[in-house]
Scaffold this motif. Structure first.
Motif, PDB file in Angstrom:
ATOM      1  N   THR A   5     -17.897 -91.464  57.843  1.00 47.93           N
ATOM      2  CA  THR A   5     -16.623 -90.864  58.249  1.00 47.93           C
ATOM      3  C   THR A   5     -15.562 -91.944  58.334  1.00 47.93           C
ATOM      4  OG1 THR A   5     -17.774 -89.171  59.539  1.00 47.93           O
ATOM      5  CG2 THR A   5     -15.441 -89.504  60.011  1.00 47.93           C
ATOM      6  N   LEU A   6     -14.452 -91.751  57.604  1.00 44.22           N
ATOM      7  CA  LEU A   6     -13.375 -92.732  57.591  1.00 44.22           C
ATOM      8  C   LEU A   6     -12.316 -92.377  58.629  1.00 44.22           C
ATOM      9  CD1 LEU A   6     -12.732 -93.331  53.763  1.00 44.22           C
ATOM     10  CD2 LEU A   6     -14.434 -94.409  55.271  1.00 44.22           C
ATOM     11  N   TYR A   7     -11.811 -93.403  59.313  1.00 46.24           N
ATOM     12  CA  TYR A   7     -10.717 -93.266  60.266  1.00 46.24           C
ATOM     13  C   TYR A   7      -9.612 -94.219  59.826  1.00 46.24           C
ATOM     14  CZ  TYR A   7     -14.091 -90.860  63.241  1.00 46.24           C
ATOM     15  OH  TYR A   7     -15.014 -89.975  63.732  1.00 46.24           O
ATOM     16  N   PHE A   8      -8.408 -93.691  59.679  1.00 41.64           N
ATOM     17  CA  PHE A   8      -7.296 -94.454  59.114  1.00 41.64           C
ATOM     18  C   PHE A   8      -6.229 -94.691  60.180  1.00 41.64           C
ATOM     19  CE2 PHE A   8      -3.405 -94.301  56.193  1.00 41.64           C
ATOM     20  CZ  PHE A   8      -3.570 -95.602  55.755  1.00 41.64           C
ATOM     21  N   VAL A   9      -5.997 -95.959  60.520  1.00 44.07           N
ATOM     22  CA  VAL A   9      -5.056 -96.316  61.579  1.00 44.07           C
ATOM     23  C   VAL A   9      -3.621 -96.306  61.053  1.00 44.07           C
ATOM     24  CG1 VAL A   9      -4.387 -98.069  63.262  1.00 44.07           C
ATOM     25  CG2 VAL A   9      -6.803 -97.781  62.660  1.00 44.07           C
ATOM     26  N   ILE A  10      -2.730 -95.601  61.775  1.00 46.17           N
ATOM     27  CA  ILE A  10      -1.311 -95.621  61.427  1.00 46.17           C
ATOM     28  C   ILE A  10      -0.483 -95.756  62.703  1.00 46.17           C
ATOM     29  CG2 ILE A  10      -1.601 -94.237  59.332  1.00 46.17           C
ATOM     30  CD1 ILE A  10      -0.480 -91.845  60.877  1.00 46.17           C
ATOM     31  N   GLY A  11       0.750 -96.212  62.558  1.00 42.73           N
ATOM     32  CA  GLY A  11       1.653 -96.318  63.689  1.00 42.73           C
ATOM     33  C   GLY A  11       2.331 -94.984  63.963  1.00 42.73           C
ATOM     34  N   SER A  12       2.951 -94.883  65.115  1.00 42.60           N
ATOM     35  CA  SER A  12       3.596 -93.623  65.495  1.00 42.60           C
ATOM     36  C   SER A  12       4.730 -93.254  64.542  1.00 42.60           C
ATOM     37  CB  SER A  12       4.118 -93.720  66.935  1.00 42.60           C
ATOM     38  OG  SER A  12       4.929 -94.862  67.102  1.00 42.60           O
ATOM     39  N   ASP A  13       5.481 -94.247  64.059  1.00 41.35           N
ATOM     40  CA  ASP A  13       6.556 -93.948  63.112  1.00 41.35           C
ATOM     41  C   ASP A  13       5.999 -93.342  61.834  1.00 41.35           C
ATOM     42  OD1 ASP A  13       5.302 -96.396  62.645  1.00 41.35           O
ATOM     43  OD2 ASP A  13       7.064 -97.340  61.772  1.00 41.35           O
ATOM     44  N   SER A  14       4.825 -93.806  61.415  1.00 39.99           N
ATOM     45  CA  SER A  14       4.189 -93.264  60.213  1.00 39.99           C
ATOM     46  C   SER A  14       3.669 -91.851  60.434  1.00 39.99           C
ATOM     47  CB  SER A  14       3.037 -94.174  59.767  1.00 39.99           C
ATOM     48  OG  SER A  14       3.512 -95.428  59.347  1.00 39.99           O
ATOM     49  N   LEU A  15       3.150 -91.576  61.629  1.00 39.34           N
ATOM     50  CA  LEU A  15       2.656 -90.222  61.908  1.00 39.34           C
ATOM     51  C   LEU A  15       3.796 -89.206  61.829  1.00 39.34           C
ATOM     52  CD1 LEU A  15       0.162 -88.530  62.763  1.00 39.34           C
ATOM     53  CD2 LEU A  15       0.999 -88.711  65.099  1.00 39.34           C
ATOM     54  N   LEU A  16       4.958 -89.582  62.345  1.00 38.43           N
ATOM     55  CA  LEU A  16       6.099 -88.663  62.372  1.00 38.43           C
ATOM     56  C   LEU A  16       6.626 -88.340  60.980  1.00 38.43           C
ATOM     57  CD1 LEU A  16       8.042 -90.096  65.453  1.00 38.43           C
ATOM     58  CD2 LEU A  16       6.479 -88.144  65.381  1.00 38.43           C
ATOM     59  N   THR A  17       6.365 -89.219  60.018  1.00 39.73           N
ATOM     60  CA  THR A  17       6.833 -88.984  58.638  1.00 39.73           C
ATOM     61  C   THR A  17       5.673 -88.794  57.663  1.00 39.73           C
ATOM     62  OG1 THR A  17       6.920 -91.388  58.219  1.00 39.73           O
ATOM     63  CG2 THR A  17       8.932 -90.333  59.023  1.00 39.73           C
ATOM     64  N   PHE A  18       4.477 -88.569  58.197  1.00 39.45           N
ATOM     65  CA  PHE A  18       3.286 -88.532  57.343  1.00 39.45           C
ATOM     66  C   PHE A  18       3.354 -87.413  56.311  1.00 39.45           C
ATOM     67  CE2 PHE A  18      -1.190 -87.912  56.253  1.00 39.45           C
ATOM     68  CZ  PHE A  18      -1.587 -89.230  56.053  1.00 39.45           C
ATOM     69  N   HIS A  19       4.026 -86.321  56.653  1.00 38.85           N
ATOM     70  CA  HIS A  19       4.134 -85.194  55.723  1.00 38.85           C
ATOM     71  C   HIS A  19       4.952 -85.545  54.477  1.00 38.85           C
ATOM     72  CE1 HIS A  19       7.655 -85.057  58.324  1.00 38.85           C
ATOM     73  NE2 HIS A  19       8.277 -84.356  57.395  1.00 38.85           N
ATOM     74  N   LYS A  20       5.612 -86.701  54.488  1.00 40.13           N
ATOM     75  CA  LYS A  20       6.388 -87.150  53.332  1.00 40.13           C
ATOM     76  C   LYS A  20       5.611 -88.157  52.482  1.00 40.13           C
ATOM     77  CE  LYS A  20      10.813 -86.544  55.743  1.00 40.13           C
ATOM     78  NZ  LYS A  20      12.051 -87.215  56.224  1.00 40.13           N
ATOM     79  N   TRP A  21       4.418 -88.538  52.937  1.00 44.53           N
ATOM     80  CA  TRP A  21       3.624 -89.519  52.199  1.00 44.53           C
ATOM     81  C   TRP A  21       3.119 -88.931  50.884  1.00 44.53           C
ATOM     82  CZ3 TRP A  21       0.111 -93.473  55.085  1.00 44.53           C
ATOM     83  CH2 TRP A  21       0.849 -94.117  56.082  1.00 44.53           C
ATOM     84  N   TYR A  22       2.840 -89.826  49.959  1.00 39.42           N
ATOM     85  CA  TYR A  22       2.316 -89.431  48.646  1.00 39.42           C
ATOM     86  C   TYR A  22       0.984 -88.698  48.806  1.00 39.42           C
ATOM     87  CZ  TYR A  22       0.441 -90.037  43.902  1.00 39.42           C
ATOM     88  OH  TYR A  22      -0.108 -89.818  42.658  1.00 39.42           O
ATOM     89  N   GLU A  23       0.925 -87.445  48.323  1.00 41.22           N
ATOM     90  CA  GLU A  23      -0.298 -86.627  48.360  1.00 41.22           C
ATOM     91  C   GLU A  23      -0.927 -86.622  49.758  1.00 41.22           C
ATOM     92  OE1 GLU A  23      -1.195 -84.722  46.061  1.00 41.22           O
ATOM     93  OE2 GLU A  23      -0.403 -85.481  44.161  1.00 41.22           O
ATOM     94  N   TYR A  24      -0.098 -86.354  50.762  1.00 47.66           N
ATOM     95  CA  TYR A  24      -0.584 -86.502  52.146  1.00 47.66           C
ATOM     96  C   TYR A  24      -1.737 -85.559  52.484  1.00 47.66           C
ATOM     97  CZ  TYR A  24       1.647 -82.300  54.121  1.00 47.66           C
ATOM     98  OH  TYR A  24       1.984 -81.015  54.429  1.00 47.66           O
ATOM     99  N   LYS A  25      -1.774 -84.379  51.867  1.00 44.52           N
ATOM    100  CA  LYS A  25      -2.861 -83.445  52.174  1.00 44.52           C
ATOM    101  C   LYS A  25      -4.206 -83.975  51.673  1.00 44.52           C
ATOM    102  CE  LYS A  25      -0.115 -79.231  52.503  1.00 44.52           C
ATOM    103  NZ  LYS A  25       0.096 -77.852  52.002  1.00 44.52           N
ATOM    104  N   GLN A  26      -4.181 -84.680  50.538  1.00 45.80           N
ATOM    105  CA  GLN A  26      -5.412 -85.312  50.064  1.00 45.80           C
ATOM    106  C   GLN A  26      -5.843 -86.430  51.010  1.00 45.80           C
ATOM    107  OE1 GLN A  26      -6.198 -86.218  45.934  1.00 45.80           O
ATOM    108  NE2 GLN A  26      -4.477 -84.945  45.260  1.00 45.80           N
ATOM    109  N   LEU A  27      -4.868 -87.162  51.528  1.00 41.58           N
ATOM    110  CA  LEU A  27      -5.174 -88.202  52.517  1.00 41.58           C
ATOM    111  C   LEU A  27      -5.870 -87.599  53.723  1.00 41.58           C
ATOM    112  CD1 LEU A  27      -1.894 -90.326  52.510  1.00 41.58           C
ATOM    113  CD2 LEU A  27      -4.179 -91.253  52.220  1.00 41.58           C
ATOM    114  N   LEU A  28      -5.373 -86.454  54.173  1.00 42.67           N
ATOM    115  CA  LEU A  28      -5.960 -85.799  55.340  1.00 42.67           C
ATOM    116  C   LEU A  28      -7.395 -85.357  55.074  1.00 42.67           C
ATOM    117  CD1 LEU A  28      -2.937 -83.591  56.501  1.00 42.67           C
ATOM    118  CD2 LEU A  28      -3.770 -85.706  57.555  1.00 42.67           C
TER     119      LEU A  28
END
Length: 203
Positions: A100-123
């Motif tokens: 199981t992979l756990y991916f560390v991100i900062g709070s600023d990244s979480l708030l804009t995560f829906h704009k990341w490249y192919e974010y649903k695949q990341l999830l």
């Protein structure tokens, strides 16, 4: 099934904020393995006085230590083209398919995560572990967590004491000759001095 924590960043230089975030995520997840991944920096930026991948990995080792449960990866340093997080997570999912992979991100990244490249695949590849970069943002983070959960993602919020300093601010201070020992591991301070890093103002 093992828990593998993925923590990426420019780390130029790695500072106590990075260490706090890593420690908070690791305390929450209790991973069997932590993978630390310095991002690639364009050659023209290195020419302006930023540290090489080798230098950054050396400073990471001073800060996080060397042990069997920590891996320092040069995967993104060796990639050609943009280092999208999707490619990185796919790479490590191929290496650790049963874990199981756990991916560390900062709070600023979480708030804009829906704009990341192919974010649903990341999830679909990893559980996000969010560490706050500023105080008083918990309510906002909970809303982002709920939204990403509605998109099929899993998000964990790690309790941490934010350190409101950035690597770019530290580089600026170093270039101006200021003492940054309160932000950096003592061995990193010595490494920067011995290797004549961050002499130019790159802010």
């Amino acid at each position: 099934m093992r828990r593998v924590l993925i923590y990426g960043g420019t780390f130029d230089p790695v500072h106590i904020g990075h260490k706090n975030a890593f420690d908070s995520a690791r305390d929450l997840i209790r991973p069997h393995l932590s993978v630390i991944i310095p991002n690639s920096i364009p050659p023209h930026k290195q020419a302006q006085g930023l540290a090489s991948g080798k230098d950054r990995i050396n400073m990471l080792k001073f800060t996080f230590g060397e042990s069997e449960d920590i891996l320092y990866s040069d995967y993104e340093l060796n990639r050609v083209g943009k280092s999208y997080s999707l490619y990185t997570l796919r790479h490590f999912k191929e290496i650790y398919p049963e874990d199981t992979l756990y991916f560390v991100i900062g709070s600023d990244s979480l708030l804009t995560f829906h704009k990341w490249y192919e974010y649903k695949q990341l999830l679909s590849l990893a559980t996000l572990v969010c560490v706050s970069r500023e105080g008083g943002d918990r309510e906002e983070l909970e809303k982002a967590k709920d939204y990403l959960a509605s998109q099929g993602g899993q998000v964990l919020l790690a309790d941490t004491v934010p350190v409101e300093i950035s690597s770019s601010e530290i580089r600026k201070k170093l270039a101006d000759g200021e003492d940054c020992s309160c932000y950096l591991n003592e061995n990193v301070v010595k490494y920067i001095r011995d290797n004549n890093l961050y002499k130019e103002d790159t802010h």
